[in-house]
Design an enzyme around this catalytic site. Structure first.
Site, short mmCIF file in Angstrom:
data_model
loop_
_atom_site.label_atom_id
_atom_site.label_comp_id
_atom_site.label_asym_id
_atom_site.label_seq_id
_atom_site.Cartn_x
_atom_site.Cartn_y
_atom_site.Cartn_z
N GLY A 1 0.80 -1.17 0.04
CA GLY A 1 0.00 -0.06 0.04
C GLY A 1 0.96 1.27 -0.23
O GLY A 1 2.13 1.13 0.03
N ASP B 1 4.70 -4.41 -7.32
CA ASP B 1 3.79 -2.86 -6.75
C ASP B 1 4.28 -1.55 -7.22
O ASP B 1 3.65 -0.62 -6.89
CB ASP B 1 4.04 -2.81 -4.90
CG ASP B 1 5.59 -3.05 -4.70
OD1 ASP B 1 5.93 -4.05 -4.92
OD2 ASP B 1 5.85 -2.01 -3.91
P1 AMP Z 1 9.21 1.29 -2.77
O1 AMP Z 1 10.27 -0.07 -2.90
O2 AMP Z 1 9.69 2.33 -2.43
O3 AMP Z 1 8.21 1.20 -3.71
O4 AMP Z 1 8.23 0.86 -1.47
C1 AMP Z 1 7.88 -0.30 -0.93
C2 AMP Z 1 6.71 -0.40 -0.18
O5 AMP Z 1 7.34 0.53 1.11
C3 AMP Z 1 5.79 0.83 -0.28
O6 AMP Z 1 4.35 0.08 0.21
C4 AMP Z 1 6.07 1.71 0.29
O7 AMP Z 1 4.88 2.97 0.35
C5 AMP Z 1 6.67 1.86 1.54
N1 AMP Z 1 7.59 2.51 1.98
C6 AMP Z 1 8.89 2.86 1.51
N2 AMP Z 1 9.36 3.75 2.16
C7 AMP Z 1 8.31 4.24 3.01
C8 AMP Z 1 8.34 5.12 4.12
N3 AMP Z 1 9.55 5.85 4.15
N4 AMP Z 1 7.34 5.18 5.07
C9 AMP Z 1 6.56 4.44 4.73
N5 AMP Z 1 6.17 3.33 3.77
C10 AMP Z 1 7.53 3.40 3.15
MG MG Z 2 6.58 1.66 -4.59
#
Ligand code: AMP
Ligand code: MG
Length: 520
Positions: A100, A269
């Site tokens: 999410g 995702d």
């Molecule tokens: P990403 O690899 O950046 O696409 O992130 C994978 C998941 O981790 C997604 O659900 C992001 O919303 C969550 N996510 C990454 N960084 C953060 C953060 N600093 N705070 C909250 N959720 C995060």
């Molecule tokens: Mg992402």
């Protein structure tokens, strides 16, 4: 500030009935309402004039207090209800369950010039999907996302866009190297814009939970809103929908291969259902041409998301989407045919793309080996991809012996291009010259065509890092300089020639230049 607000996503899709902003599993819902976190001392650093006018705003709107407040979490536009989307995903090949929008909050949908856009803040605080993280973003990764998404658009690559880049005035704690030495960094928020932020994982989550009712609601919504040319939702339409997502994903990845872009985290995702490049995290640009390169330190061991593997991963991800859509289609054979088509289309599209990079307009069987041998040669000694293809544009038929001089600036260690390597290059250039004799276009026409697919300027990893280093010190000029430069990546721009250069040696092993972590 007058915007033509539409809230189709939130009015047509199931909402999480729990309004509490607590971290949890969210079932039977596409999103949760959540309010952005307020920021202590927000400051706009840059606004994209093109995106402003795309959503129907003017420059003076962007200078208003309201714009600043809305784009940094301190005010919610009236008649809008911000929300975080619920999705799951496969990360690095493994099912990761619910993920999410952990640090993204969708503000509103706006319609302008018959186009519909969702405006979203990245780094605006916790949501029910933040898991163990803080929902915030730091300046360095925000600059990288802001500049790269606009640059990709101007390179002709399907992508989500960026509207604004702002400092929050708050500090964010990050352990950049994951070595137990966290430090405070400047917090920032990018407002990004896309017709939709739906991902493969948005569908996977319902399939995994066997919630076929909501899976159908979401797929029908996607087709009605974004694939309406396919007709009314039905089994046949679902199949066509899957085929189109598959084609768009392929086209997007072919573009990445053409310009040497490595996404770095092709988890499901992070795969847009519209075939847009989305979620600019530890991405990078090939400097030396190398199929094995990935910028993502988290992926250092297996290099799953390396440059040369992106097309395969696109297919792997489409298999996951196929599994998710299967309950609605129930025709494995037809779905497999679509996936097989991806694999064969990839071969033909890739060949077509490489022919265009070499300025070959006719199709000759031996092109496959000409291209294969070039790719091998490019990897024998560190050779800058962007400079090589751009300089090759000046090649003259019948002048193979001048070829090496033309491309010499692309070699990181020119001294290595002696002896047998020198011979290999000359042999290849001779074959290339002979091949060009079969073409009818003039050298000048070919150069123009090649320059329209081989960019002169890309957002080299060290360029973004220079802008970041300056910004950390409070100097934001380079952000604007790069933003303007990358609006015309295929033009010569002699005043910016210094950016048409190989990565400087200081950047070879510097964090942020040659390698990046996910900790943004
Ligand atoms: P990403 O690899 O950046 O696409 O992130 C994978 C998941 O981790 C997604 O659900 C992001 O919303 C969550 N996510 C990454 N960084 C953060 C953060 N600093 N705070 C909250 N959720 C995060
Ligand atoms: Mg992402």
């Amino acid at each position: 500030m007058k915007l033509n607000i539409k809230n189709k996503f939130t009015t047509q899709l199931p909402a999480d009935s729990n309004l509490e902003n607590s971290r949890r599993q969210v079932a039977e819902a596409c999103f949760s309402y959540v309010t952005p976190k307020s920021t202590s001392n927000p400051e706009l650093l840059h606004v994209s004039p093109e995106m402003l006018s795309s959503i129907g705003l003017t420059k003076s709107d962007a200078e208003s207090e309201t714009f600043l407040k809305i784009m940094t979490g301190n005010e919610v536009l009236e008649h809008t209800n911000p929300y975080a989307m619920c999705y799951a995903g496969h990360q690095f090949g493994n099912w990761a369950g619910q993920l999410g929008d952990g640090r993204a909050i969708n503000l509103f949908e706006v319609e302008h010039d018959q186009k519909s856009w969702v405006v979203q803040l990245k780094g605006a605080g916790e949501t029910p999907y933040s898991r163990s993280a803080d929902g915030l973003a730091v300046l360095r990764s925000s600059i990288r996302e802001y500049l790269c998404s606009e640059a990709m658009h101007h390179l002709g690559v399907p992508t989500t866009r960026a509207l604004s880049l702002a400092l929050t005035g708050d500090q964010v704690l990050r352990d950049v190297l994951y070595n137990g030495n966290p430090d405070y960094e400047k917090g920032a928020i990018v407002s990004r814009v896309s017709p939709s932020f739906l991902r493969f994982g948005s569908y996977e989550i319902f399939a995994a939970r066997q919630d076929h009712k909501n899976l159908k609601i979401l797929v029908d919504f996607t087709i009605n809103e974004h694939f309406s040319h396919l007709g009314k939702p039905s089994k046949e339409t679902y199949l066509q929908f899957f085929a189109e997502v598959s084609r768009r994903t392929l086209q997007m990845i072919i573009h990445w291969q053409r310009i040497g872009f490595v996404h770095g985290v092709m988890n499901t995702d992070n795969m847009s259902i519209l075939g847009l490049t989305i979620d600019y995290g530890p991405y990078g640009w090939l400097e030396g041409f190398d199929f094995g390169w990935t910028p993502n330190t988290t992926d250092n061991q297996h290099k799953r998301y390396r440059y040369g593997n992106q097309p395969n991963i696109g297919l792997w991800n489409l298999y996951q989407l196929a599994n998710a859509l299967y309950p609605l289609i129930e025709d494995a054979k037809a779905m497999e045919t679509i996936l097989e088509t991806y694999a064969t289309d990839f071969e033909t599209e890739s060949l077509k793309m490489m022919r265009s990079k070499l300025g070959l307009q006719s199709e000759v069987d031996s092109d496959t080996s000409l291209i294969q041998d070039l790719e091998d040669l490019l990897q024998l000694t560190e050779t800058d991809m962007t400079i090589f293809f751009r300089d090759l544009g000046a090649f003259k038929k019948g002048h193979a012996s001048e070829g090496l001089t033309l491309i010499k600036d692309a070699f990181y260690n020119p001294i290595e291009v002696t002896g047998s390597l020198n011979e290999k290059w000359n042999t290849w250039l001779m074959r290339y010259s002979e091949r060009l004799e079969m073409e009818t276009v003039s050298d000048v026409e070919r150069k123009d065509q090649m320059n329209s697919v081989n960019p002169k300027y890309v957002l080299r990893n060290y360029m973004a890092q220079l802008a970041i280093d300056d910004a950390d010190k409070g100097d934001y000029h380079l952000i604007d300089e790069l933003f303007q430069l990358l609006k015309q990546p295929y033009d010569e721009q002699p005043e910016h020639e210094k950016w048409f250069a190989k990565r400087p040696e200081w950047a070879r092993h510097k964090v942020g230049c040659s390698m990046l972590s996910c900790s943004s």
